[in-house]
Enzyme design. Sequence first.
Site, PDB file in Angstrom:
ATOM      1  N   THR A   1       0.818  -1.208   0.000  1.00 48.21           N
ATOM      2  CA  THR A   1       0.000   0.000   0.000  1.00 48.21           C
ATOM      3  C   THR A   1       0.857   1.266   0.000  1.00 48.21           C
ATOM      4  OG1 THR A   1      -1.481   1.260   1.434  1.00 48.21           O
ATOM      5  CG2 THR A   1      -0.100  -0.326   2.532  1.00 48.21           C
ATOM      6  N   ASP A   2       0.260   2.366  -0.448  1.00 50.26           N
ATOM      7  CA  ASP A   2       0.977   3.645  -0.372  1.00 50.26           C
ATOM      8  C   ASP A   2       1.089   4.149   1.077  1.00 50.26           C
ATOM      9  OD1 ASP A   2      -1.686   4.371   0.036  1.00 50.26           O
ATOM     10  OD2 ASP A   2      -1.783   5.840  -1.590  1.00 50.26           O
ATOM     11  N   GLU A   3       0.286   3.556   1.988  1.00 50.18           N
ATOM     12  CA  GLU A   3       0.274   4.071   3.369  1.00 50.18           C
ATOM     13  C   GLU A   3       1.610   3.867   4.082  1.00 50.18           C
ATOM     14  OE1 GLU A   3      -3.135   3.474   5.774  1.00 50.18           O
ATOM     15  OE2 GLU A   3      -4.513   3.604   4.098  1.00 50.18           O
TER      16      GLU A   3
ATOM     17  N   TYR B   1      -1.895  -0.498  11.006  1.00 49.53           N
ATOM     18  CA  TYR B   1      -2.046  -1.166   9.704  1.00 49.53           C
ATOM     19  C   TYR B   1      -0.825  -0.904   8.830  1.00 49.53           C
ATOM     20  CZ  TYR B   1      -3.332  -1.616   4.761  1.00 49.53           C
ATOM     21  OH  TYR B   1      -3.311  -1.908   3.421  1.00 49.53           O
TER      22      TYR B   1
ATOM     23  N   LYS C   1       2.082  -3.437   7.365  1.00 46.92           N
ATOM     24  CA  LYS C   1       2.371  -3.621   5.931  1.00 46.92           C
ATOM     25  C   LYS C   1       3.842  -3.284   5.646  1.00 46.92           C
ATOM     26  CE  LYS C   1      -0.021  -4.614   2.941  1.00 46.92           C
ATOM     27  NZ  LYS C   1      -0.428  -5.946   2.385  1.00 46.92           N
TER      28      LYS C   1
HETATM   29  P1  NAD Z   1      -9.759  -7.285   2.125  1.00 49.24           P
HETATM   30  O1  NAD Z   1      -9.782  -7.013   3.586  1.00 49.24           O
HETATM   31  O2  NAD Z   1     -10.976  -7.000   1.322  1.00 49.24           O
HETATM   32  O3  NAD Z   1      -9.368  -8.815   1.861  1.00 49.24           O
HETATM   33  C1  NAD Z   1      -8.364  -9.474   2.565  1.00 49.24           C
HETATM   34  C2  NAD Z   1      -8.530 -10.973   2.353  1.00 49.24           C
HETATM   35  O4  NAD Z   1      -7.480 -11.639   3.083  1.00 49.24           O
HETATM   36  C3  NAD Z   1      -9.857 -11.535   2.892  1.00 49.24           C
HETATM   37  O5  NAD Z   1     -10.432 -12.396   1.934  1.00 49.24           O
HETATM   38  C4  NAD Z   1      -9.447 -12.289   4.132  1.00 49.24           C
HETATM   39  O6  NAD Z   1     -10.303 -13.407   4.437  1.00 49.24           O
HETATM   40  C5  NAD Z   1      -8.033 -12.741   3.791  1.00 49.24           C
HETATM   41  N1  NAD Z   1      -7.218 -13.009   4.988  1.00 49.24           N
HETATM   42  C6  NAD Z   1      -7.079 -12.203   6.072  1.00 49.24           C
HETATM   43  N2  NAD Z   1      -6.263 -12.787   6.970  1.00 49.24           N
HETATM   44  C7  NAD Z   1      -5.885 -13.978   6.437  1.00 49.24           C
HETATM   45  C8  NAD Z   1      -5.038 -15.039   6.881  1.00 49.24           C
HETATM   46  N3  NAD Z   1      -4.442 -14.984   8.084  1.00 49.24           N
HETATM   47  N4  NAD Z   1      -4.842 -16.086   6.063  1.00 49.24           N
HETATM   48  C9  NAD Z   1      -5.447 -16.152   4.838  1.00 49.24           C
HETATM   49  N5  NAD Z   1      -6.272 -15.201   4.390  1.00 49.24           N
HETATM   50  C10 NAD Z   1      -6.482 -14.115   5.167  1.00 49.24           C
HETATM   51  O7  NAD Z   1      -8.499  -6.487   1.570  1.00 49.24           O
HETATM   52  P2  NAD Z   1      -8.300  -5.727   0.185  1.00 49.24           P
HETATM   53  O8  NAD Z   1      -8.786  -4.346   0.324  1.00 49.24           O
HETATM   54  O9  NAD Z   1      -8.761  -6.585  -0.906  1.00 49.24           O
HETATM   55  O10 NAD Z   1      -6.696  -5.670   0.160  1.00 49.24           O
HETATM   56  C11 NAD Z   1      -5.939  -6.753  -0.366  1.00 49.24           C
HETATM   57  C12 NAD Z   1      -4.467  -6.429  -0.247  1.00 49.24           C
HETATM   58  O11 NAD Z   1      -4.182  -5.233  -0.967  1.00 49.24           O
HETATM   59  C13 NAD Z   1      -3.997  -6.178   1.187  1.00 49.24           C
HETATM   60  O12 NAD Z   1      -2.715  -6.733   1.317  1.00 49.24           O
HETATM   61  C14 NAD Z   1      -3.954  -4.668   1.303  1.00 49.24           C
HETATM   62  O13 NAD Z   1      -2.988  -4.276   2.242  1.00 49.24           O
HETATM   63  C15 NAD Z   1      -3.549  -4.270  -0.113  1.00 49.24           C
HETATM   64  N6  NAD Z   1      -4.007  -2.948  -0.556  1.00 49.24           N
HETATM   65  C16 NAD Z   1      -5.327  -2.588  -0.443  1.00 49.24           C
HETATM   66  C17 NAD Z   1      -5.736  -1.341  -0.947  1.00 49.24           C
HETATM   67  C18 NAD Z   1      -7.188  -0.913  -0.868  1.00 49.24           C
HETATM   68  O14 NAD Z   1      -7.485   0.243  -1.182  1.00 49.24           O
HETATM   69  N7  NAD Z   1      -8.128  -1.766  -0.507  1.00 49.24           N
HETATM   70  C19 NAD Z   1      -4.804  -0.480  -1.529  1.00 49.24           C
HETATM   71  C20 NAD Z   1      -3.454  -0.880  -1.598  1.00 49.24           C
HETATM   72  C21 NAD Z   1      -3.077  -2.133  -1.124  1.00 49.24           C
HETATM   73  O1  DAU Z   2      -4.139   3.986   0.583  1.00 50.02           O
HETATM   74  C1  DAU Z   2      -4.353   2.607   0.457  1.00 50.02           C
HETATM   75  C2  DAU Z   2      -5.204   2.128   1.614  1.00 50.02           C
HETATM   76  O2  DAU Z   2      -6.533   2.606   1.381  1.00 50.02           O
HETATM   77  C3  DAU Z   2      -5.211   0.613   1.760  1.00 50.02           C
HETATM   78  O3  DAU Z   2      -3.919   0.181   2.055  1.00 50.02           O
HETATM   79  C4  DAU Z   2      -6.178   0.180   2.869  1.00 50.02           C
HETATM   80  O4  DAU Z   2      -6.228  -1.232   2.941  1.00 50.02           O
HETATM   81  C5  DAU Z   2      -7.558   0.723   2.540  1.00 50.02           C
HETATM   82  O5  DAU Z   2      -8.473   0.403   3.570  1.00 50.02           O
HETATM   83  C6  DAU Z   2      -7.499   2.246   2.338  1.00 50.02           C
HETATM   84  O6  DAU Z   2      -7.225   2.918   3.601  1.00 50.02           O
HETATM   85  P1  DAU Z   2      -7.968   4.282   4.002  1.00 50.02           P
HETATM   86  O7  DAU Z   2      -7.901   4.427   5.463  1.00 50.02           O
HETATM   87  O8  DAU Z   2      -7.513   5.420   3.171  1.00 50.02           O
HETATM   88  O9  DAU Z   2      -9.487   3.913   3.534  1.00 50.02           O
HETATM   89  P2  DAU Z   2     -10.916   4.159   4.209  1.00 50.02           P
HETATM   90  O10 DAU Z   2     -11.944   3.820   3.190  1.00 50.02           O
HETATM   91  O11 DAU Z   2     -11.017   3.544   5.556  1.00 50.02           O
HETATM   92  O12 DAU Z   2     -10.926   5.753   4.416  1.00 50.02           O
HETATM   93  C7  DAU Z   2     -10.774   6.655   3.330  1.00 50.02           C
HETATM   94  C8  DAU Z   2     -10.763   8.066   3.899  1.00 50.02           C
HETATM   95  O13 DAU Z   2     -12.071   8.366   4.409  1.00 50.02           O
HETATM   96  C9  DAU Z   2      -9.820   8.253   5.073  1.00 50.02           C
HETATM   97  O14 DAU Z   2      -9.249   9.544   5.012  1.00 50.02           O
HETATM   98  C10 DAU Z   2     -10.716   8.120   6.293  1.00 50.02           C
HETATM   99  C11 DAU Z   2     -12.032   8.667   5.804  1.00 50.02           C
HETATM  100  N1  DAU Z   2     -13.250   8.047   6.422  1.00 50.02           N
HETATM  101  C12 DAU Z   2     -13.352   6.697   6.394  1.00 50.02           C
HETATM  102  C13 DAU Z   2     -14.457   6.066   6.938  1.00 50.02           C
HETATM  103  C14 DAU Z   2     -14.583   4.563   6.939  1.00 50.02           C
HETATM  104  C15 DAU Z   2     -14.247   8.851   6.945  1.00 50.02           C
HETATM  105  O15 DAU Z   2     -14.158  10.096   6.946  1.00 50.02           O
HETATM  106  N2  DAU Z   2     -15.342   8.230   7.501  1.00 50.02           N
HETATM  107  C16 DAU Z   2     -15.491   6.881   7.522  1.00 50.02           C
HETATM  108  O16 DAU Z   2     -16.508   6.367   8.057  1.00 50.02           O
END
Ligand code: NAD
Ligand code: DAU
Length: 354
Positions: A134-136, A160, A164
């Site tokens: 992730t970019d975080e 988180y 990562k």
């Molecule tokens: P998600 O939470 O929707 O899915 C995660 C999946 O991992 C789920 O299916 C869960 O059951 C599985 N999992 C969790 N713990 C596990 C374990 N111990 N063993 C096996 N499986 C397990 O997450 P997502 O949003 O699809 O993100 C997927 C990946 O991409 C993550 O590594 C996250 O850090 C990365 N990522 C997400 C975003 C985003 O915006 N969602 C952006 C950048 C990177």
């Molecule tokens: O940047 C990549 C990341 O983006 C991934 O690595 C993470 O897995 C993914 O969950 C996401 O993280 P964020 O924290 O940015 O996503 P989230 O949707 O939780 O929140 C987006 C923005 O909105 C953040 O600034 C927090 C704000 N927010 C979020 C929620 C859930 C609110 O203001 N209210 C809310 O209820």
Amino acid sequence: MEFKRNILVTGGAGFIGSHVVRLFVKKYPDCRIVNLDKLTYAGNLSNLRDVECCPNYVFVKADICDYGRMQEVFREYGIDGVIHLAAESHVDRSIRDPFTFARTNVLGTLSLLQAAKEAWEGAFEGKLFYHISTDEVYGALEFDGTLFTEETRYSPHSPYSASKAGSDHFVRAFHDTYGLPTLVTNCSNNYGPYQFPEKLIPLFINNIRHNKPLPVYGKGENVRDWLYVEDHARAIDLVFHRGKAGETYNIGGFNEWKNIDLIRVLVKTVDRLLGRPVGASEHLITYVADRAGHDLRYAIDSRKLQRELGWEPSLQFEEGIEKTVRWYLDNQAWLDEVTSGDYQKYYEKMYGNR
Ligand code: NAD
Ligand code: DAU
């Protein structure tokens, strides 16, 4: 049936993972796609209904922290490539329960790395361990137009992002120490179908539809850089097949939005598609206490991926948001299943009580 490759996708029942599995199962019928997932609250096999009967798709319910089981999976399926997405992914949850994040994201990744190294020892040629990050991990930017590049120093702030970052360091350490062919990509915020409705976009679409408050953290001024999930899946495909081991690539669509501006777009779009008067749901916007340690701004420079591998995001944001809102409005049954917890019975229905 003999397969050309056996690709392990971890976390394939989650949001991004399900898009990756779908893309790979359909695009590479000569490769076996092994979807390994623990099915935590975030894992939902009904995300993959359209591919679960394909002959090149296998589902394995397992925890990546279970090293013995990972060894078995590498042996049983002759795994020669890994796309590792399994993780705990929600920042708010990490603030409440950091241990689960350290266990899954750091120790789980280590267990997979060790299993890959052992299985591929002496024959690293043609193998790849690709870690999705992730970019975080880069920390937070000011409002000064700067972007995260692949050289930006890691500075994670939430449990988180710290977990990562820890996993990214282990992946690179296995490359540098043992020569394991690994790759890391760091992507910005994804949006699109099948995202668990704890994340901003699906949560707010659902709340607008049901006239529930929209909890905006702080002043809503934090900035995130949004990418349509299928564009991320296409980038993963490209990096998996053409990326260079040992490298890092940033993935993002140069698409920064202040939260409150994005929320106003969501309100307008949902109201319009539901046939409500313009601005009817604006009153649902409710400012609440800020997220602890809330990073101000994320913005990704993905020019290396564009330059070296020719990747381009395919969707304009307006188009992506329209598609996304329509999907959630048309798939209320999916949202209801997920919010009620019924989706967790899907595994038993499909695979019995294993
Ligand atoms: P998600 O939470 O929707 O899915 C995660 C999946 O991992 C789920 O299916 C869960 O059951 C599985 N999992 C969790 N713990 C596990 C374990 N111990 N063993 C096996 N499986 C397990 O997450 P997502 O949003 O699809 O993100 C997927 C990946 O991409 C993550 O590594 C996250 O850090 C990365 N990522 C997400 C975003 C985003 O915006 N969602 C952006 C950048 C990177
Ligand atoms: O940047 C990549 C990341 O983006 C991934 O690595 C993470 O897995 C993914 O969950 C996401 O993280 P964020 O924290 O940015 O996503 P989230 O949707 O939780 O929140 C987006 C923005 O909105 C953040 O600034 C927090 C704000 N927010 C979020 C929620 C859930 C609110 O203001 N209210 C809310 O209820």
